[in-house]
Design a protein around this motif. Sequence first.
Motif, PDB file in Angstrom:
ATOM      1  N   GLY A 152      39.523 -10.421 117.101  1.00 16.95           N
ATOM      2  CA  GLY A 152      40.425 -11.562 117.030  1.00 16.95           C
ATOM      3  C   GLY A 152      40.076 -12.488 115.887  1.00 16.95           C
ATOM      4  N   PRO A 153      40.784 -13.634 115.770  1.00 16.89           N
ATOM      5  CA  PRO A 153      40.541 -14.579 114.674  1.00 16.89           C
ATOM      6  C   PRO A 153      39.151 -15.197 114.712  1.00 16.89           C
ATOM      7  CG  PRO A 153      42.122 -15.471 116.273  1.00 16.89           C
ATOM      8  CD  PRO A 153      41.940 -14.042 116.601  1.00 16.89           C
ATOM      9  N   GLU A 154      38.562 -15.333 115.900  1.00 19.25           N
ATOM     10  CA  GLU A 154      37.211 -15.898 115.970  1.00 19.25           C
ATOM     11  C   GLU A 154      36.201 -14.948 115.322  1.00 19.25           C
ATOM     12  OE1 GLU A 154      39.163 -15.466 118.577  1.00 19.25           O
ATOM     13  OE2 GLU A 154      39.647 -17.483 119.344  1.00 19.25           O
ATOM     14  N   LEU A 155      36.300 -13.651 115.664  1.00 17.41           N
ATOM     15  CA  LEU A 155      35.391 -12.683 115.043  1.00 17.41           C
ATOM     16  C   LEU A 155      35.651 -12.592 113.544  1.00 17.41           C
ATOM     17  CD1 LEU A 155      33.100 -10.711 115.516  1.00 17.41           C
ATOM     18  CD2 LEU A 155      34.792  -8.930 116.013  1.00 17.41           C
ATOM     19  N   PRO A 214      31.970 -15.207 118.720  1.00 18.00           N
ATOM     20  CA  PRO A 214      32.711 -15.561 119.927  1.00 18.00           C
ATOM     21  C   PRO A 214      32.207 -14.780 121.138  1.00 18.00           C
ATOM     22  CG  PRO A 214      33.996 -14.054 118.592  1.00 18.00           C
ATOM     23  CD  PRO A 214      32.777 -14.400 117.789  1.00 18.00           C
ATOM     24  N   ALA A 215      32.811 -15.045 122.278  1.00 19.55           N
ATOM     25  CA  ALA A 215      32.445 -14.337 123.505  1.00 19.55           C
ATOM     26  C   ALA A 215      32.720 -12.845 123.345  1.00 19.55           C
ATOM     27  CB  ALA A 215      33.245 -14.906 124.676  1.00 19.55           C
ATOM     28  N   PRO A 216      31.978 -12.002 124.078  1.00 12.63           N
ATOM     29  CA  PRO A 216      32.166 -10.551 123.956  1.00 12.63           C
ATOM     30  C   PRO A 216      33.604 -10.137 124.241  1.00 12.63           C
ATOM     31  CG  PRO A 216      30.177 -11.047 125.191  1.00 12.63           C
ATOM     32  CD  PRO A 216      30.886 -12.345 125.012  1.00 12.63           C
ATOM     33  N   SER A 217      34.084  -9.201 123.429  1.00 14.93           N
ATOM     34  CA  SER A 217      35.437  -8.698 123.607  1.00 14.93           C
ATOM     35  C   SER A 217      35.566  -7.373 122.885  1.00 14.93           C
ATOM     36  CB  SER A 217      36.453  -9.701 123.038  1.00 14.93           C
ATOM     37  OG  SER A 217      37.755  -9.148 123.051  1.00 14.93           O
ATOM     38  N   LEU A 218      36.440  -6.527 123.387  1.00 22.29           N
ATOM     39  CA  LEU A 218      36.727  -5.268 122.711  1.00 22.29           C
ATOM     40  C   LEU A 218      37.665  -5.457 121.528  1.00 22.29           C
ATOM     41  CD1 LEU A 218      37.263  -2.842 125.741  1.00 22.29           C
ATOM     42  CD2 LEU A 218      35.432  -2.697 124.038  1.00 22.29           C
ATOM     43  N   GLY A 225      42.929  -7.298 114.926  1.00 19.46           N
ATOM     44  CA  GLY A 225      43.807  -6.442 115.702  1.00 19.46           C
ATOM     45  C   GLY A 225      43.142  -5.161 116.152  1.00 19.46           C
ATOM     46  N   ALA A 226      42.015  -4.793 115.521  1.00 17.84           N
ATOM     47  CA  ALA A 226      41.293  -3.587 115.931  1.00 17.84           C
ATOM     48  C   ALA A 226      40.649  -3.804 117.299  1.00 17.84           C
ATOM     49  CB  ALA A 226      40.245  -3.218 114.891  1.00 17.84           C
ATOM     50  N   SER A 227      40.367  -2.708 117.976  1.00 16.71           N
ATOM     51  CA  SER A 227      39.670  -2.799 119.257  1.00 16.71           C
ATOM     52  C   SER A 227      38.853  -1.539 119.466  1.00 16.71           C
ATOM     53  CB  SER A 227      40.670  -2.983 120.407  1.00 16.71           C
ATOM     54  OG  SER A 227      41.509  -1.845 120.514  1.00 16.71           O
ATOM     55  N   GLY A 228      37.868  -1.663 120.335  1.00 23.37           N
ATOM     56  CA  GLY A 228      37.030  -0.507 120.637  1.00 23.37           C
ATOM     57  C   GLY A 228      35.563  -0.875 120.662  1.00 23.37           C
ATOM     58  N   PRO A 229      34.713   0.095 121.004  1.00 19.68           N
ATOM     59  CA  PRO A 229      33.267  -0.180 121.091  1.00 19.68           C
ATOM     60  C   PRO A 229      32.654  -0.561 119.755  1.00 19.68           C
ATOM     61  CG  PRO A 229      33.717   2.166 121.324  1.00 19.68           C
ATOM     62  CD  PRO A 229      35.028   1.468 121.412  1.00 19.68           C
ATOM     63  N   ASP A 230      33.250  -0.126 118.628  1.00 30.34           N
ATOM     64  CA  ASP A 230      32.698  -0.522 117.342  1.00 30.34           C
ATOM     65  C   ASP A 230      32.937  -1.996 117.057  1.00 30.34           C
ATOM     66  OD1 ASP A 230      35.381   0.058 117.223  1.00 30.34           O
ATOM     67  OD2 ASP A 230      35.279   1.262 115.398  1.00 30.34           O
ATOM     68  N   ALA A 250      26.298 -13.078 102.404  1.00 26.85           N
ATOM     69  CA  ALA A 250      25.852 -11.898 101.658  1.00 26.85           C
ATOM     70  C   ALA A 250      26.466 -11.816 100.267  1.00 26.85           C
ATOM     71  CB  ALA A 250      26.186 -10.642 102.454  1.00 26.85           C
ATOM     72  N   ARG A 251      27.283 -12.808  99.920  1.00 25.55           N
ATOM     73  CA  ARG A 251      27.947 -12.865  98.611  1.00 25.55           C
ATOM     74  C   ARG A 251      28.838 -11.642  98.385  1.00 25.55           C
ATOM     75  NH1 ARG A 251      25.289 -17.197  96.213  1.00 25.55           N
ATOM     76  NH2 ARG A 251      23.167 -17.539  96.969  1.00 25.55           N
ATOM     77  N   LEU A 252      29.583 -11.296  99.429  1.00 30.21           N
ATOM     78  CA  LEU A 252      30.572 -10.225  99.345  1.00 30.21           C
ATOM     79  C   LEU A 252      31.961 -10.835  99.185  1.00 30.21           C
ATOM     80  CD1 LEU A 252      29.302  -8.026 102.338  1.00 30.21           C
ATOM     81  CD2 LEU A 252      28.773  -7.715  99.912  1.00 30.21           C
ATOM     82  N   ASP A 253      32.917  -9.976  98.914  1.00 27.68           N
ATOM     83  CA  ASP A 253      34.299 -10.464  98.863  1.00 27.68           C
ATOM     84  C   ASP A 253      34.689 -11.009 100.238  1.00 27.68           C
ATOM     85  OD1 ASP A 253      34.500  -9.667  96.246  1.00 27.68           O
ATOM     86  OD2 ASP A 253      35.488  -7.751  96.706  1.00 27.68           O
ATOM     87  N   ARG A 254      35.306 -12.179 100.266  1.00 27.69           N
ATOM     88  CA  ARG A 254      35.618 -12.876 101.517  1.00 27.69           C
ATOM     89  C   ARG A 254      36.976 -12.418 102.037  1.00 27.69           C
ATOM     90  NH1 ARG A 254      33.662 -18.861  99.245  1.00 27.69           N
ATOM     91  NH2 ARG A 254      31.542 -18.187  98.673  1.00 27.69           N
ATOM     92  N   THR A 255      36.997 -11.245 102.597  1.00 28.06           N
ATOM     93  CA  THR A 255      38.265 -10.641 103.043  1.00 28.06           C
ATOM     94  C   THR A 255      38.437 -10.671 104.549  1.00 28.06           C
ATOM     95  OG1 THR A 255      37.267  -8.445 103.211  1.00 28.06           O
ATOM     96  CG2 THR A 255      38.185  -9.062 101.062  1.00 28.06           C
ATOM     97  N   GLY A 256      37.343 -10.758 105.289  1.00 27.63           N
ATOM     98  CA  GLY A 256      37.421 -10.656 106.733  1.00 27.63           C
ATOM     99  C   GLY A 256      37.627  -9.229 107.222  1.00 27.63           C
ATOM    100  N   VAL A 257      37.586  -8.268 106.301  1.00 26.13           N
ATOM    101  CA  VAL A 257      37.766  -6.854 106.622  1.00 26.13           C
ATOM    102  C   VAL A 257      36.406  -6.160 106.513  1.00 26.13           C
ATOM    103  CG1 VAL A 257      38.917  -4.705 106.006  1.00 26.13           C
ATOM    104  CG2 VAL A 257      40.135  -6.887 105.806  1.00 26.13           C
TER     105      VAL A 257
END
Length: 456
Positions: A303-306, A296-300, A275-280, A317-324
């Motif tokens: 989304g679920p693909e990213l 996925p394709a470039p986007s600001l 849900g975040a957006s922006g140049p970062d 990297a063996r980090l917590d699998r949070t997607g955050v």
Amino acid sequence: MRRLLTGLAFLAFAAPAAGALVPAISTSSSSGRAPLTVRFDASATAASAYAWSFGDGTQASGPVVSHRFSRAGRYVVHLTVTDDAGGTAQATTTIDARAITVRLGPSRLVYGARTHAAGTLVPGAGRVAVVVERKVLGGWRPVAHASTDSAGRFRTAILPARGGLLRARLADGTKSAAVRLEVAPRVVVTAAPATAFVGAALQVVVSPASYAARARVAVGSVESRVLVHGRARLTVPAPGIGRLQGRLSLPAAAGLTARTVLFSVVASARTLSQGASGPDVVALRARLAELGFHVPAPSLSFGPELYDSVIAFQKAARLDRTGVVTAGVWRTLATAAPIRPRYRSPAVHIEIDKTRQILLKVIDGQVAGVLPVSSGATGNTPVGTFHILWKAPSTGTWLGSATLYRTMDFHGNFAIHGFYSVPAYPASHGCVRIPVWAADWLYERSSVGEQVSIYY
């Protein structure tokens, strides 16, 4: 009468005898730059012998002689002449074989700073005019003037606009050896607060304003080239978070030496999630791609693909699998190296790491993309070396009505396929699930007979 005669005898004794020697010396020069060659001529004095002593330990004879004074100094030259009757007479003359030295302090400086040229005239003499000059195309140009003190010393300040060769010179042509002055451009770098992986605004001011060259600017290991002409505004990369070390390297140009200056960039990053957006978000996708993860394709927008690409990175990297993407994830992104395959051959193959739950597509021995997977929930996905037996755009399954998208069977009822649900943990009935949005990418780059290596 006797008293008068006595007085006349005294006058005759005291008067010079007829033909008495009166030596005279003429010289081609009485001073000049060492080594100095001087021609001495005493031929105007009629004598049977001429003996010369040059004051440097050497002698010569003859009415006309030449002598080379190899070293600088003041030399008293003695001439002794002898007539036919054995009478002698002497004369002297002084020769100055001159040398001048110059040194710079400092010899390396930054534009706008002063240096001093100092040196000594040998033999020492006061009030001798000295010109300090810099070599330019086609000749020498004065940059400062000075006068010697009674010991022959001089010192003068210089505010140089350029570097190069400098020397000291006297009016008679006596010159010192050239010394090198190095002047580096003055550089002021101001960095604005940065956004991690997005970059930082950088202002560069270079003096003199006429300086123009293509410079190298780097933050961390990321380097680029920029044109610097007096002032420059540019954006530099910020490959990480926290205080990052940067460097700006200016090449030599227009009489100025090369110079490298260091600067700091302070980069921060916000937490990113779906849900975040922006140049970062754009920067996050670019960094994942740089590390070899399929994105996925470039986007600001995040989304679920990213999200799947972030999960793949966290797994690798063996980090917590949070997607955050937290500050810790950003730091790991900054220091991570591109992922490598376990096997280099065959050149094109697929690897599945059951421990980390990722798939590596290898092309030409290099990882072309990393995908998140979900293998068998019971651990039943087989381990070993297999090959793609057949491919189908989509298939059904005996386990229900679900569609297996872009199916690639590699062993019995076990296949790699796209699926609508790819948890961050093993959850399938035994197949290797990959995200539906990435299934076409893998399917198109894989062929029947291709090796599939599955390991822990």
